[in-house]
Design an enzyme around this catalytic site. Structure first.
Site, mmCIF file in Angstrom:
data_model
loop_
_atom_site.group_PDB
_atom_site.id
_atom_site.type_symbol
_atom_site.label_atom_id
_atom_site.label_comp_id
_atom_site.label_asym_id
_atom_site.label_seq_id
_atom_site.Cartn_x
_atom_site.Cartn_y
_atom_site.Cartn_z
ATOM 1 N N ASP A 63 63.361 0.584 -31.684
ATOM 2 C CA ASP A 63 63.285 -0.879 -31.535
ATOM 3 C C ASP A 63 64.299 -1.534 -32.472
ATOM 4 O O ASP A 63 64.414 -1.143 -33.630
ATOM 5 C CB ASP A 63 61.889 -1.409 -31.905
ATOM 6 C CG ASP A 63 60.784 -0.842 -31.017
ATOM 7 O OD1 ASP A 63 59.619 -0.846 -31.449
ATOM 8 O OD2 ASP A 63 61.116 -0.363 -29.923
ATOM 9 N N ASP A 69 60.203 -8.040 -39.238
ATOM 10 C CA ASP A 69 59.645 -6.676 -39.237
ATOM 11 C C ASP A 69 59.841 -6.057 -40.613
ATOM 12 O O ASP A 69 58.922 -5.522 -41.217
ATOM 13 C CB ASP A 69 60.379 -5.798 -38.207
ATOM 14 C CG ASP A 69 59.984 -6.030 -36.762
ATOM 15 O OD1 ASP A 69 60.867 -5.963 -35.888
ATOM 16 O OD2 ASP A 69 58.790 -6.271 -36.525
ATOM 17 N N GLU A 92 55.519 1.605 -38.919
ATOM 18 C CA GLU A 92 56.454 1.540 -37.788
ATOM 19 C C GLU A 92 57.877 1.342 -38.295
ATOM 20 O O GLU A 92 58.841 1.816 -37.693
ATOM 21 C CB GLU A 92 56.096 0.390 -36.850
ATOM 22 C CG GLU A 92 57.038 0.295 -35.653
ATOM 23 C CD GLU A 92 56.844 -0.958 -34.805
ATOM 24 O OE1 GLU A 92 57.610 -1.117 -33.843
ATOM 25 O OE2 GLU A 92 55.956 -1.778 -35.111
ATOM 26 N N GLU A 93 58.014 0.648 -39.414
ATOM 27 C CA GLU A 93 59.350 0.298 -39.916
ATOM 28 C C GLU A 93 59.880 1.276 -40.962
ATOM 29 O O GLU A 93 60.903 1.000 -41.605
ATOM 30 C CB GLU A 93 59.319 -1.131 -40.463
ATOM 31 C CG GLU A 93 58.791 -2.180 -39.499
ATOM 32 C CD GLU A 93 59.419 -2.172 -38.113
ATOM 33 O OE1 GLU A 93 58.752 -2.585 -37.150
ATOM 34 O OE2 GLU A 93 60.571 -1.701 -37.984
ATOM 35 N N ASP A 113 51.341 -1.099 -38.655
ATOM 36 C CA ASP A 113 52.372 -1.793 -37.881
ATOM 37 C C ASP A 113 52.447 -3.163 -38.529
ATOM 38 O O ASP A 113 51.636 -4.035 -38.235
ATOM 39 C CB ASP A 113 51.942 -1.893 -36.406
ATOM 40 C CG ASP A 113 52.933 -2.687 -35.552
ATOM 41 O OD1 ASP A 113 52.710 -2.782 -34.336
ATOM 42 O OD2 ASP A 113 53.914 -3.201 -36.113
ATOM 43 N N LEU A 115 54.327 -5.757 -38.352
ATOM 44 C CA LEU A 115 54.467 -6.917 -37.489
ATOM 45 C C LEU A 115 54.436 -6.459 -36.045
ATOM 46 O O LEU A 115 55.363 -5.819 -35.562
ATOM 47 C CB LEU A 115 55.750 -7.680 -37.769
ATOM 48 C CG LEU A 115 55.659 -9.104 -37.234
ATOM 49 C CD1 LEU A 115 55.012 -10.008 -38.262
ATOM 50 C CD2 LEU A 115 56.999 -9.611 -36.809
ATOM 51 N N ASP A 116 53.336 -6.789 -35.386
ATOM 52 C CA ASP A 116 53.166 -6.406 -33.982
ATOM 53 C C ASP A 116 53.514 -7.581 -33.080
ATOM 54 O O ASP A 116 53.161 -8.708 -33.385
ATOM 55 C CB ASP A 116 51.715 -5.967 -33.731
ATOM 56 C CG ASP A 116 51.479 -5.635 -32.276
ATOM 57 O OD1 ASP A 116 50.739 -6.387 -31.605
ATOM 58 O OD2 ASP A 116 52.104 -4.686 -31.785
ATOM 59 N N GLU A 277 49.166 1.849 -34.104
ATOM 60 C CA GLU A 277 48.822 0.818 -33.116
ATOM 61 C C GLU A 277 47.531 1.211 -32.379
ATOM 62 O O GLU A 277 46.504 0.574 -32.534
ATOM 63 C CB GLU A 277 49.968 0.583 -32.129
ATOM 64 C CG GLU A 277 51.169 -0.126 -32.745
ATOM 65 C CD GLU A 277 52.350 -0.278 -31.790
ATOM 66 O OE1 GLU A 277 52.958 -1.368 -31.759
ATOM 67 O OE2 GLU A 277 52.691 0.700 -31.079
HETATM 68 O O1 LIG Z 1 57.860 -5.953 -23.910
HETATM 69 P P1 LIG Z 1 56.856 -4.969 -23.444
HETATM 70 O O2 LIG Z 1 57.465 -3.699 -22.905
HETATM 71 O O3 LIG Z 1 55.864 -5.542 -22.514
HETATM 72 O O4 LIG Z 1 56.058 -4.509 -24.745
HETATM 73 C C1 LIG Z 1 55.186 -5.400 -25.405
HETATM 74 C C2 LIG Z 1 54.273 -4.580 -26.241
HETATM 75 O O5 LIG Z 1 55.048 -3.920 -27.230
HETATM 76 C C3 LIG Z 1 54.680 -4.388 -28.518
HETATM 77 O O6 LIG Z 1 55.466 -5.467 -28.868
HETATM 78 C C4 LIG Z 1 54.913 -3.221 -29.467
HETATM 79 O O7 LIG Z 1 54.717 -3.573 -30.769
HETATM 80 P P2 LIG Z 1 55.857 -3.962 -31.831
HETATM 81 O O8 LIG Z 1 56.266 -5.344 -31.547
HETATM 82 O O9 LIG Z 1 55.129 -3.787 -33.104
HETATM 83 O O10 LIG Z 1 56.977 -2.980 -31.691
HETATM 84 C C5 LIG Z 1 53.225 -4.795 -28.358
HETATM 85 O O11 LIG Z 1 52.798 -5.705 -29.298
HETATM 86 C C6 LIG Z 1 53.238 -5.417 -26.970
HETATM 87 O O12 LIG Z 1 52.007 -5.406 -26.328
HETATM 88 MG MG LIG Z 2 53.241 -3.095 -32.466
HETATM 89 MG MG LIG Z 3 55.777 -3.787 -35.015
#
Ligand SMILES: O=P(O)(O)OC[C@H]1O[C@](O)(COP(=O)(O)O)[C@@H](O)[C@@H]1O
Ligand SMILES: [Mg+2]
Ligand SMILES: [Mg+2]
Length: 334
Positions: A63, A69, A92-93, A113, A115-116, A277
């Site tokens: 990512d 993040d 994650e980071e 994680d 920042l999700d 996650e």
């Molecule tokens: O853009 P996509 O493929 O739908 O993915 C969205 C999903 O991926 C995530 O953003 C993954 O988490 P991070 O933002 O922590 O990388 C989830 O929060 C979210 O549900």
């Molecule tokens: Mg996440």
């Molecule tokens: Mg994240």
């Protein structure tokens, strides 16, 4: 003292006095509360201090890292350093597990994680922080990466923070699930949702339908079934997809519903990461009466072999998760 004046710290102390959790867990959760307050403030003013946008690097799962993040990771790592309890942090980071402290007292591992929902940051939409706490399994003076490679069933505490219309912290230590809302004027998380129970059924589902064509045909049938507003045999579900796992799971926890991120040919294990996650959220949702599956296996039972390991995920109301498993297996509701 009524609930709305019960602070997070007072609640943690009460849980400890009721010997529902060791004091160390209360201290670790207090530190998560502190990190959440800092992040709540900094996320809300990110555009004012040049903290939107990318840093130009990629994390271990490919990512593009946002400035927030990296900043959030720093805040969480600092909050758990120098308290003498945390041996290592998997994030994650962070490409590898970061050793924090050695010695007898440093008996806990934090998986996070920080920042999700990173794709939501620059547009001011909901984001979150996810955390899971394990006890070290190794006995040496210092911790090793293996200490972080534990299945969800070994979690001693887990939860998340939602930075949305309000900032909420939701956690469990395997007893019940409680939610706290931040009162920014006091700088205190107050008990606003005691003993949360996830409704068995919901009216919403959350999934990125742009991948519909790449999903298993049985899951395509599930989406058709959920969206069949003409059906007289079952209630249709409406679609709610926020772009942040924490926000969608929070809705499922409070109102019922289903979030899923399945595998595709291109991503045979889906997108989401098991350790920081899927497993922590599965612990919370299960303690509230919901379920969490990869589609074929209980998330909490999945063996962890690497810190950034991915897993398909379906999580939320028990009946909806069972429906997901049935459709995946048989292409029909039962
Ligand atoms: O853009 P996509 O493929 O739908 O993915 C969205 C999903 O991926 C995530 O953003 C993954 O988490 P991070 O933002 O922590 O990388 C989830 O929060 C979210 O549900
Ligand atoms: Mg996440
Ligand atoms: Mg994240």
């Amino acid at each position: 003292m009524n609930n709305l004046t019960t602070t997070f710290n007072a609640h943690l102390w009460r849980q400890h006095r009721l010997s529902k959790q060791p004091i160390e867990i209360s201290i670790l959760l207090t530190q998560m509360g502190f990190a959440a307050k800092v992040l709540s403030r900094e996320i809300s003013r990110a555009a004012l201090v040049g903290r939107l946008g990318l840093v130009g690097e990629k994390n271990a799962t490919g990512d593009a890292q946002k400035k927030l993040d990296v900043f959030s990771n720093q805040v969480v790592v600092e909050a758990f350093s120098d308290i003498g309890l945390v041996a290592a942090i998997a994030s994650e980071e962070l490409d590898q597990v970061q050793l924090i402290e050695c010695g007898q007292d440093a008996q806990y591992i934090l998986c996070t994680d920080p920042l999700d929902g990173s794709s939501n940051i620059d547009t001011g939409s909901a984001v979150g922080t996810i955390f899971g706490i394990y006890r070290r399994s190794s006995t040496g003076y210092c911790s090793t990466e293996a200490d972080a490679l534990q299945p969800g069933t070994e979690l001693v505490a887990a939860g998340y923070v939602l930075y949305g219309t309000s900032t909420m912290l939701v956690y469990t230590t395997g007893d019940q699930v409680d939610g706290f809302t931040l009162d920014p004027t006091l700088g205190e998380f107050l008990l606003s949702h005691e003993n949360i129970r996830c409704p068995d059924q919901g009216k919403t589902y959350s999934a990125n339908l742009s991948y519909y064509q790449e999903w298993h045909p049985h899951l395509q049938k599930l989406v058709d079934y959920l969206g069949d507003h003409k059906s007289t045999s079952h209630a249709a579900h409406t679609l709610r997809y926020s772009g942040a796992l924490v926000a969608d799971v929070h809705r499922c926890l409070l109102e019922g519903g289903l979030y899923f991120y399945p595998s595709t040919e291109e991503q045979p294990l889906g997108k989401l990461r098991l350790l920081y996650e899927c497993a922590p959220l599965a612990f919370v949702v299960e303690q509230a009466g919901g379920l969490a599956t990869s589609g074929t296996e209980r998330i909490m039972d999945i063996e962890v072999t690497s810190i950034h390991q991915r897993s398909p995920l379906a999580i939320g109301s028990a009946a909806a998760v069972k429906l997901y498993e049935n459709f995946l297996e048989q292409g029909m509701p039962t």
